[in-house]
Design a protein around this motif. Structure first.
Motif, short mmCIF file in Angstrom:
data_model
loop_
_atom_site.label_atom_id
_atom_site.label_comp_id
_atom_site.label_asym_id
_atom_site.label_seq_id
_atom_site.Cartn_x
_atom_site.Cartn_y
_atom_site.Cartn_z
N VAL A 196 0.84 -1.20 0.00
CA VAL A 196 0.00 0.00 0.00
C VAL A 196 0.88 1.25 0.00
O VAL A 196 0.66 2.21 -0.74
N VAL A 197 1.88 1.24 0.89
CA VAL A 197 2.79 2.39 0.96
C VAL A 197 3.52 2.58 -0.37
O VAL A 197 3.64 3.70 -0.87
N ALA A 198 4.00 1.47 -0.96
CA ALA A 198 4.72 1.56 -2.23
C ALA A 198 3.82 2.10 -3.33
O ALA A 198 4.23 2.91 -4.17
N PHE A 199 2.54 1.65 -3.33
CA PHE A 199 1.62 2.13 -4.35
C PHE A 199 1.34 3.62 -4.20
O PHE A 199 1.30 4.37 -5.19
N GLU A 200 1.15 4.09 -2.94
CA GLU A 200 0.89 5.51 -2.74
C GLU A 200 2.10 6.36 -3.14
O GLU A 200 1.95 7.41 -3.76
N GLN A 201 3.28 5.84 -2.83
CA GLN A 201 4.48 6.58 -3.23
C GLN A 201 4.60 6.63 -4.75
O GLN A 201 4.92 7.68 -5.32
N ALA A 202 4.31 5.52 -5.41
CA ALA A 202 4.37 5.49 -6.86
C ALA A 202 3.34 6.42 -7.47
O ALA A 202 3.60 7.10 -8.47
N SER A 203 2.12 6.47 -6.87
CA SER A 203 1.09 7.36 -7.37
C SER A 203 1.52 8.81 -7.23
O SER A 203 1.31 9.64 -8.13
N ASP A 204 2.12 9.15 -6.06
CA ASP A 204 2.59 10.52 -5.86
C ASP A 204 3.65 10.88 -6.89
O ASP A 204 3.64 11.97 -7.48
N LYS A 205 4.57 9.95 -7.12
CA LYS A 205 5.63 10.23 -8.11
C LYS A 205 5.05 10.38 -9.52
O LYS A 205 5.49 11.21 -10.30
N LEU A 206 4.03 9.56 -9.83
CA LEU A 206 3.40 9.68 -11.15
C LEU A 206 2.72 11.03 -11.30
O LEU A 206 2.80 11.69 -12.35
N ASN A 207 2.03 11.48 -10.22
CA ASN A 207 1.38 12.79 -10.29
C ASN A 207 2.40 13.90 -10.48
O ASN A 207 2.20 14.83 -11.25
N GLU A 208 3.50 13.77 -9.74
CA GLU A 208 4.56 14.78 -9.90
C GLU A 208 5.13 14.76 -11.32
O GLU A 208 5.34 15.82 -11.91
N ALA A 209 5.37 13.56 -11.85
CA ALA A 209 5.91 13.46 -13.21
C ALA A 209 4.92 14.00 -14.23
O ALA A 209 5.30 14.66 -15.20
N GLN A 210 3.62 13.75 -14.03
CA GLN A 210 2.60 14.24 -14.95
C GLN A 210 2.54 15.76 -14.91
O GLN A 210 2.41 16.44 -15.93
N ALA A 211 2.64 16.33 -13.67
CA ALA A 211 2.63 17.80 -13.53
C ALA A 211 3.85 18.40 -14.23
O ALA A 211 3.74 19.42 -14.92
N ALA A 212 5.01 17.73 -14.06
CA ALA A 212 6.21 18.24 -14.73
C ALA A 212 6.07 18.17 -16.24
O ALA A 212 6.49 19.08 -16.97
N LEU A 213 5.44 17.07 -16.73
CA LEU A 213 5.23 16.94 -18.17
C LEU A 213 4.29 18.01 -18.69
O LEU A 213 4.52 18.63 -19.74
N ASP A 214 3.20 18.27 -17.95
CA ASP A 214 2.26 19.32 -18.37
C ASP A 214 2.96 20.66 -18.42
O ASP A 214 2.75 21.47 -19.35
N GLU A 215 3.78 20.93 -17.41
CA GLU A 215 4.50 22.21 -17.37
C GLU A 215 5.46 22.33 -18.57
O GLU A 215 5.55 23.39 -19.20
N ALA A 216 6.17 21.20 -18.88
CA ALA A 216 7.09 21.23 -20.01
C ALA A 216 6.36 21.42 -21.32
O ALA A 216 6.81 22.15 -22.21
N GLN A 217 5.19 20.76 -21.47
CA GLN A 217 4.40 20.92 -22.69
C GLN A 217 3.89 22.34 -22.84
O GLN A 217 3.87 22.92 -23.92
N LYS A 218 3.46 22.95 -21.69
CA LYS A 218 2.99 24.34 -21.74
C LYS A 218 4.14 25.26 -22.14
O LYS A 218 3.97 26.16 -22.98
N ALA A 219 5.32 25.02 -21.55
CA ALA A 219 6.47 25.83 -21.91
C ALA A 219 6.80 25.68 -23.39
O ALA A 219 7.13 26.64 -24.08
N LEU A 220 6.71 24.42 -23.91
CA LEU A 220 6.97 24.20 -25.32
C LEU A 220 5.97 24.95 -26.20
O LEU A 220 6.34 25.54 -27.23
N GLN A 221 4.71 24.94 -25.79
CA GLN A 221 3.70 25.67 -26.55
C GLN A 221 4.00 27.16 -26.57
O GLN A 221 3.87 27.85 -27.59
N ASP A 222 4.42 27.70 -25.40
CA ASP A 222 4.76 29.13 -25.34
C ASP A 222 5.95 29.43 -26.25
O ASP A 222 5.97 30.43 -26.97
N LYS A 223 6.96 28.55 -26.23
CA LYS A 223 8.13 28.78 -27.07
C LYS A 223 7.76 28.67 -28.55
O LYS A 223 8.27 29.43 -29.38
N ASN A 224 6.85 27.77 -28.88
CA ASN A 224 6.40 27.66 -30.26
C ASN A 224 5.67 28.92 -30.69
O ASN A 224 5.81 29.40 -31.83
N ALA A 225 4.85 29.47 -29.78
CA ALA A 225 4.16 30.72 -30.10
C ALA A 225 5.16 31.85 -30.33
O ALA A 225 5.03 32.64 -31.27
#
Length: 907
Positions: A721-750
């Motif tokens: 359970v602990v390992a799953f929650e930690q993995a979920s937290d890391k996935l959320n963090e990685a997804q947030a970082a990916l969204d931020e990078a994609q937004k930055a890429l869109q701004d740079k493309n603009a």
């Protein structure tokens, strides 16, 4: 995070998940793509903030790219003339425009670097997000396995209990199988003991049988040999009888052959008579057949003649009917003509002339028809006459055929009478021939019967001879195999001894005579040898003395007196004569010795030959005596064996006992085999029980290990359970970082899109500034050439080429080949007429041509500029503004429905 005691949350996490879907917010890049798509479909143009003159064709429209590889430029059209107008309004110069272009390119390069860096950041973030997703999936799998293990523990516990009970039962089965195996082993041992005892009895009895067998075999062989001798006697008697029967049957066959020969002659004569009768009958039948054929032919001819007569009669009747019909027609026309003539007479005064003329014309026509009918009557009469002649001829042929048939029937009756008489004769001859043939067949049957009997007797005789030969060979083989001899063999051996003794007695005198001759001749040879020796000694003495005298003559040649020497010479001469005489005497003696020795050799050869004959005869005699003694012994053994019938009885009794013992042994062996089978089956069952026990044990241990594994896996639930929650937290963090990078890429493309627009704008402005002086000169100086303006035009062309090169370098550094193509093609399309004008301007090298080209260019550009200006939103056209709004609305709906993404949520 939640604790391991939060059962509700654990149940929710481990429960089946239902996928739900929704629309996510559109990002900036996607919104810009939708906007550009809407503008493209609606046909709207982006408006410039500056005032646009009516001759402006279009402005550059930029669409901000949403993704790195999805950047598109809808349409970019730059009009150098319009740019020149704007530069005049804004007061730009070529130097300021060039500086602005360099700044724009620097900004563009910086934006491109930032886009590349942002793209790499997005890729790295995507990799981290995917790894985190895999870790979460693995943790989820481990947690699900732990929860499932907790559910499976009760069933696994029950399975272990069942396996334990099955293991106990298998252990009991092994004990029972081992007891049964022990019982089967004891039974097998008992059966083996009984088998050994039976085997000992069989072996003892077999030894007894083997001891009795030689005497019994000898006695049996003697009996078989005696039986073979009896068979030989029987065969000889049968052969004697067969020989007598053969002689008698040969006489019978000879007599039967004579009878058959006589019957053959009789049958030949009868057959000849029958053949003659048959030939006569054949000729009579042929005559009858010929008469019958003549009758049939005559009948056929009569039938044909009758049919033809009937046919001709029918033809005559038809002709008569046709004549009657023709005459009736003539009568009808005559009556009708008479009637019309009467009408003509009656109506002569009352009818009109036209009616009368018609009557006359009708009468005339009917007369024509009457003439035709009369001609038909004449023709019909001719046909009747012809048919009558033909019918008369047919009747004559019919009458003649009837007469011919009568004659043919009479001839047929005579032929039948001849045939009947010939048949009577043929039957009588056939009867006689049949009787002769029957007698011949009977004679032949008797002959064949006698010959068959003779052949049977001869076959029997040959078979009896063969049997005699076989029995004789069998008898000899039995005697040879068993070393037996009968009285005849003893008599034959005794006769051989007597014959050999006679031969010895006959050769012995010759041997004695030869021996005597050899002894006598040996004495003669010995005497001759003595004479030779004496002659040799005399010769040697004379030769020695002669040699001495010759040596003395040589030695005393100088010392002795002549008298002495003469005496020596005389003596040598005399010795020489004596030496010759001695040599002659020796030669004669040697020849005599050789002759006597040759005689001795001949006598010795005769002696050796006679002695060899005597030795051979003695050897034959010795062998014959030995054979006689051996034959007498074999005869005695044969008689003793023949008389020893008790040995056979004893052997048969012992063999019977042995057979009984062997049956007992077979029963004991069968019992052993059954016991072995039972033991093997018990052993197999024991092995099977042990294997089942091992299987049950293995199953128990395996299920117990599985239970332990399940319990260990269930115990790790909190950890998972602990390992799953930690993995979920890391996935959320990685997804947030990916969204931020994609937004930055869109701004740079603009930003990159804006920088690209600035570069192209300043390129257009610079191109307009470079072409502005040439356009001004052409507008003010149209009548006279100006060489300075030509130089200015060349300079402008050089600068324009330089600007184009800069634009090309900028396109290659900031965009792909496709982007360069997209940026170049719209300008060609929008300025199609102008390109043609410019192409013409390139070849206008004189001032007059330039004025002409300028006029053509203005004329070509005027209508297109008006059309373009009418479509701009700044011009206030209501229809185009509404179209733009509708396009934007449709693009928004399409983006909301078609370009949304699925949002997967946990429930």
């Amino acid at each position: 995070m939640f604790s391991k005691n939060n059962k509700k949350m654990i149940a929710e996490r481990s429960a089946e998940r239902t996928l739900k879907y929704g629309l996510v917010k559109l990002n900036v890049g996607l919104a810009s793509v939708l906007l550009a798509t809407g503008l493209t479909f609606a046909g709207g143009q982006a408006a410039s903030a500056d005032t646009v003159t009516t001759n402006t064709e279009a402005q550059t429209t930029e669409v901000a790219p949403g993704q790195n590889d999805a950047t598109t430029e809808a349409t970019e059209t730059t009009n150098k003339a319009d740019a020149a107008t704007q530069t005049e309004n804004q007061g730009l110069t070529k130097e300021s425009a060039t500086e602005s272009l360099k700044d724009a390119k620097a900004t563009q390069d910086k934006a491109q670097g930032e886009v590349a860096e942002a793209t790499k950041n997005v890729e790295d973030a995507t990799t981290v997000r995917n790894d985190a997703k895999d870790v979460e999936a693995s943790a989820q799998k481990d947690l699900d396995a732990s929860l499932q293990a907790k559910k499976d523990i009760p069933a696994a516990t029950d399975k272990v209990k069942e396996d334990s009970a099955a293991l106990d039962n298998a252990r009991d089965d092994v004990d029972k199988a081992q007891d049964n195996t022990e019982v089967a082993r004891e039974a097998e041992n008992t059966a083996v003991v009984n088998e050994n005892a039976a085997q000992e009895k069989v072996n003892a009895q077999q030894k007894t049988v083997d001891d009795l067998k030689p005497a019994a075999d000898q006695a049996t062989a003697a009996q078989n040999t005696a039986k073979a001798a009896d068979d030989i006697v029987s065969d000889q008697a049968a052969i004697q009888k067969d020989t007598e029967d053969e002689a008698n049957l040969q006489q019978v066959v000879k007599e039967a052959q004579t009878t058959v020969n006589n019957l053959v002659e009789t049958a030949r004569q009868a057959a000849e008579t029958e053949t003659q009768a048959v030939d006569a009958l054949k000729k009579a039948k042929e005559a009858e057949v010929s008469a019958q054929t003549n009758v049939d032919a005559t009948r056929t001819a009569l039938k044909d003649a009758t049919a033809q007569a009937e046919k001709d009669k029918a033809a005559l009747e038809e002709a008569q009917k046709a004549g009657d019909a023709a005459r009736a027609t003539v009568k009808g026309w005559e009556d009708k003509i008479a009637q019309w003539q009467q009408f003509l007479v009656d109506e002569k005064d009352t009818s009109s002339s036209e009616h009368l003329n018609n009557l006359k014309k009708g009468i005339a026509a009917m007369k024509v028809r009457l003439g035709q009918a009369q001609d038909a009557v004449a023709e019909a009469q001719k046909a009747i006459d012809s048919a009558l002649d033909i019918y008369g001829a047919s009747r004559a042929k019919q009458t003649k055929a009837e007469e011919t048939l009568t004659k043919a029937n009479a001839a047929l009756a005579i032929a039948k009478m001849s045939t009947a008489a010939a048949q009577t004769k043929e039957k009588a001859a056939a009867k006689s021939n049949a009787e002769a043939q029957a007698a011949l067949e009977a004679g032949k049957a008797a002959l064949e019967k006698s010959q068959a009997e003779l052949a049977s007797v001869q076959d029997k005789l040959a078979a009896d001879k063969d049997k005699l030969a076989a029995d004789q060979a069998k008898y000899n083989d039995l005697k040879a195999q068993n070393n037996f001899a009968d009285d005849e063999d003893v008599a034959a051996a005794q006769a051989a001894v007597d014959e050999a003794q006679t031969a010895v007695d006959k050769v012995q005198p010759n041997v004695d005579k030869a021996n005597h001759a050899v002894h006598a001749q040996e004495k003669v040879v010995k005497a001759a040898q003595a004479v030779v020796d004496e002659a040799q000694a005399n010769l040697d003495a004379v030769s020695e003395k002669l040699a001495q005298w010759k040596q003395a003559l040589v030695d005393e040649k100088d010392t002795a007196t002549s008298y002495h020497l003469d005496n020596l010479k005389k003596g040598i001469k005399a010795l020489t004569i004596r030496q010759g005489q001695a040599q002659d005497a020796l030669k004669a003696a040697q020849e005599n010795l050789a002759n006597e020795q040759a005689k001795l050799a001949k006598f010795q050869a005769v002696q050796a030959k006679n002695q060899a004959a005597l030795d051979s005869a003695n050897e034959v005699l010795t062998n014959a005596k030995n054979t006689l003694a051996d034959t007498e012994k074999k005869n005695a053994d044969f008689k003793d064996a023949l008389a020893n019938t008790q040995a056979i009885k004893d052997y048969e009794a012992a063999s019977t006992t042995l057979a009984e013992y062997q049956k007992e042994l077979a029963s004991a062996q069968e019992a052993v085999a059954k016991a072995e089978t039972a033991f093997n089956e018990a052993q197999q069952k024991e092995d099977a029980a042990k294997a089942a026990y091992e299987t049950a044990k293995e199953t128990y241990l395996t299920d117990k290990a599985k239970l332990q594994d399940l319990e260990a896996l269930a115990a790790k639930e909190d950890e998972y359970v602990v390992a799953f929650e930690q993995a979920s937290d890391k996935l959320n963090e990685a997804q947030a970082a990916l969204d931020e990078a994609q937004k930055a890429l869109q701004d740079k493309n603009a930003s990159l899109s804006v920088a690209n627009g600035e570069v192209k704008y300043w390129e257009g402005v610079l191109a307009a500034l470079e072409s502005k002086p040439a356009t001004s000169d052409e507008g003010t100086q149209t009548d006279k050439p100006d060489t300075g303006k030509t130089d200015q035009g060349a300079k402008d062309n050089d600068e324009s080429g330089k600007t184009d090169q800069d634009a090309k370098d900028n396109d290659e550094s900031g965009k792909t080949d496709q982007d360069v193509k997209d940026n170049n093609e719209p300008a060609k399309t929008a300025d199609e007429d102008k390109v043609v004008v410019n192409d013409v301007k390139k070849v206008a090298t004189t001032p007059e041509k330039k004025v002409e080209v300028k006029a053509i260019a203005k004329k070509a550009e005027a209508p297109k500029a008006d059309t373009k200006a009418a479509t701009l939103p700044q011009m206030g056209e209501k229809d185009n503004n509404e179209a733009a709004v509708v396009g934007l609305g449709l693009a928004g709906v399409a983006g909301a429905l078609g370009l949304g993404v699925l949002n997967k949520k946990r429930s």
